[in-house]
Design an enzyme around this catalytic site. Structure first.
Site, short mmCIF file in Angstrom:
data_model
loop_
_atom_site.label_atom_id
_atom_site.label_comp_id
_atom_site.label_asym_id
_atom_site.label_seq_id
_atom_site.Cartn_x
_atom_site.Cartn_y
_atom_site.Cartn_z
N ASN A 272 0.88 -1.18 0.00
CA ASN A 272 0.00 0.00 0.00
C ASN A 272 0.91 1.23 0.00
O ASN A 272 1.47 1.58 1.03
CB ASN A 272 -0.89 -0.01 1.25
CG ASN A 272 -1.71 1.26 1.36
OD1 ASN A 272 -1.84 2.02 0.39
ND2 ASN A 272 -2.28 1.50 2.54
N LYS B 264 0.06 4.25 -0.37
CA LYS B 264 -0.61 5.46 0.13
C LYS B 264 -0.36 6.62 -0.84
O LYS B 264 -0.27 6.40 -2.04
CB LYS B 264 -0.14 5.78 1.55
CG LYS B 264 -0.14 4.56 2.46
CD LYS B 264 0.03 4.91 3.90
CE LYS B 264 0.20 3.64 4.69
NZ LYS B 264 -0.01 3.82 6.11
N HIS C 170 -9.63 1.21 4.66
CA HIS C 170 -8.36 1.43 5.37
C HIS C 170 -8.60 2.41 6.53
O HIS C 170 -9.41 3.33 6.42
CB HIS C 170 -7.32 2.00 4.39
CG HIS C 170 -5.94 2.00 4.99
ND1 HIS C 170 -5.50 2.96 5.87
CD2 HIS C 170 -4.90 1.13 4.84
CE1 HIS C 170 -4.26 2.69 6.23
NE2 HIS C 170 -3.87 1.58 5.63
N GLU D 103 -7.02 4.84 7.60
CA GLU D 103 -6.80 6.27 7.29
C GLU D 103 -8.03 6.85 6.60
O GLU D 103 -8.36 8.02 6.79
CB GLU D 103 -5.53 6.43 6.43
CG GLU D 103 -4.28 6.22 7.27
CD GLU D 103 -3.07 5.72 6.51
OE1 GLU D 103 -3.06 5.78 5.27
OE2 GLU D 103 -2.12 5.26 7.18
N GLU E 19 -5.45 -4.83 10.59
CA GLU E 19 -4.48 -3.76 10.75
C GLU E 19 -4.76 -3.00 12.04
O GLU E 19 -5.57 -2.04 12.04
CB GLU E 19 -4.56 -2.79 9.57
CG GLU E 19 -4.25 -3.42 8.23
CD GLU E 19 -3.61 -2.40 7.28
OE1 GLU E 19 -2.49 -2.64 6.84
OE2 GLU E 19 -4.24 -1.36 7.02
N GLY F 83 2.28 2.50 10.66
CA GLY F 83 3.20 3.63 10.48
C GLY F 83 3.91 4.04 11.76
O GLY F 83 4.54 5.09 11.81
N SER G 225 3.36 -1.91 10.32
CA SER G 225 4.81 -1.88 10.50
C SER G 225 5.48 -3.22 10.17
O SER G 225 6.41 -3.65 10.86
CB SER G 225 5.17 -1.42 11.91
OG SER G 225 4.70 -0.10 12.13
C1 PEP Z 1 -0.87 0.35 5.99
O1 PEP Z 1 -1.04 1.54 5.86
O2 PEP Z 1 -1.68 -0.44 5.48
C2 PEP Z 1 0.30 -0.11 6.74
C3 PEP Z 1 0.28 -1.31 7.22
O3 PEP Z 1 1.33 0.79 6.91
P1 PEP Z 1 2.76 0.49 7.59
O4 PEP Z 1 3.28 -0.79 7.03
O5 PEP Z 1 3.61 1.67 7.21
O6 PEP Z 1 2.52 0.40 9.07
#
Ligand code: PEP
Length: 249
Positions: free
Chosen positions: A9, A11, A95, A97, A164, A170, A209
């Site tokens: 992803n 983003k 997601h 976000e 998630e 992040g 992460s």
């Molecule tokens: C995400 O935004 O789906 C995600 C898992 O981000 P990150 O790997 O940066 O934590």
């Protein structure tokens, strides 16, 4: 046997040129990888370029979002038909976000899944609890609600569930493999209620992460079938190592 599903992803990152540069490095690095679903979700502006670059490779394309109508007066939105037309196999839906910054509700997520599936677009449904919810021991309530409303009236085919935990996205704080396994096993239990034995067919992937350093131990968990990767998917080297995870016991 479920096929491991590893998705990037990006983003709001990468221009068209940067997408091309990434793929020029990434495609040769994963060319020989088999038995794994490899997916990249660039921003909308890079989808056409990415579709052309990955043609004939083992990489599939996803969008990061989709609207819940086919067409019409919805300025700024993109329909599932447009995504399929440009070569997307999947869209990420729900997601955290989007839920947080764009106020997407479980009901909106459900509508998006419904129309995506009607159009033949696969879905990566994101669910997960905030730190506050985890500390208040509401994780399972949140996951149950997101699944129950999000998947209401939806058939099981062509859906990947991404667990998630928001506190891990992040932040550099990955869920411990035991925490991920506990949540994934819970999700599969819930799926059994709606889909019976077909619950076994769902890939339930972990996001938060994920890095080349922790992917192997996460992938060793029984119910972790893959990963949705943000930050560590932006570099070809790092995402290709994730795609080539090693199963440790
Ligand atoms: C995400 O935004 O789906 C995600 C898992 O981000 P990150 O790997 O940066 O934590």
């Amino acid at each position: 046997m479920r096929t491991p599903f590893l998705a990037a992803n990006w983003k709001m990152n990468k221009t068209v040129g940067e997408t091309r540069d990434f793929l020029a490095q990434f495609i040769p690095q994963v060319r020989d990888v088999s038995g794994v679903d490899i997916v990249i979700a660039p921003p909308f502006t890079s989808l056409a370029t990415a579709a052309a670059e990955i043609k004939g490779t083992n990489i599939m394309l996803a969008a990061q979002n989709v609207f819940h109508e086919e067409k019409g007066a919805f300025t700024g939105e993109i329909s599932p038909r447009m995504l399929v037309d440009i070569g997307c196999r999947y869209s990420i839906i729900g997601h955290s976000e989007r839920r947080q910054y764009f106020h997407e509700t479980d009901e909106m997520v459900n509508k998006k899944i419904m129309i995506a599936k009607q159009t033949g677009l696969g879905v990566i449904l994101c669910i997960g609890e905030s730190l506050e919810e985890r500390e208040a021991e509401k994780t399972f309530d949140v996951l149950s609600r997101q699944l129950e409303i999000g998947l209401n009236g939806i058939e099981y085919q062509n859906i990947v569930i991404a667990y998630e935990p928001i506190w891990a996205i992040g932040t550099g704080k990955t869920a411990a493999p035991e925490q991920a396994q506990e949540a994934h096993a819970f999700i599969r239990e819930r799926l059994r209620i709606y889909y019976g034995n077909n619950a076994e067919k769902f890939a339930i992937i972990y996001g938060g992460s994920v890095t080349p350093e922790n992917v192997d131990s996460l992938m060793a968990c029984r119910d972790v079938d893959g990963a949705l990767v943000g930050g560590a998917s932006l570099k070809a080297e790092s995402f290709s190592r994730i795609v080539k995870f090693r199963k440790v016991q």
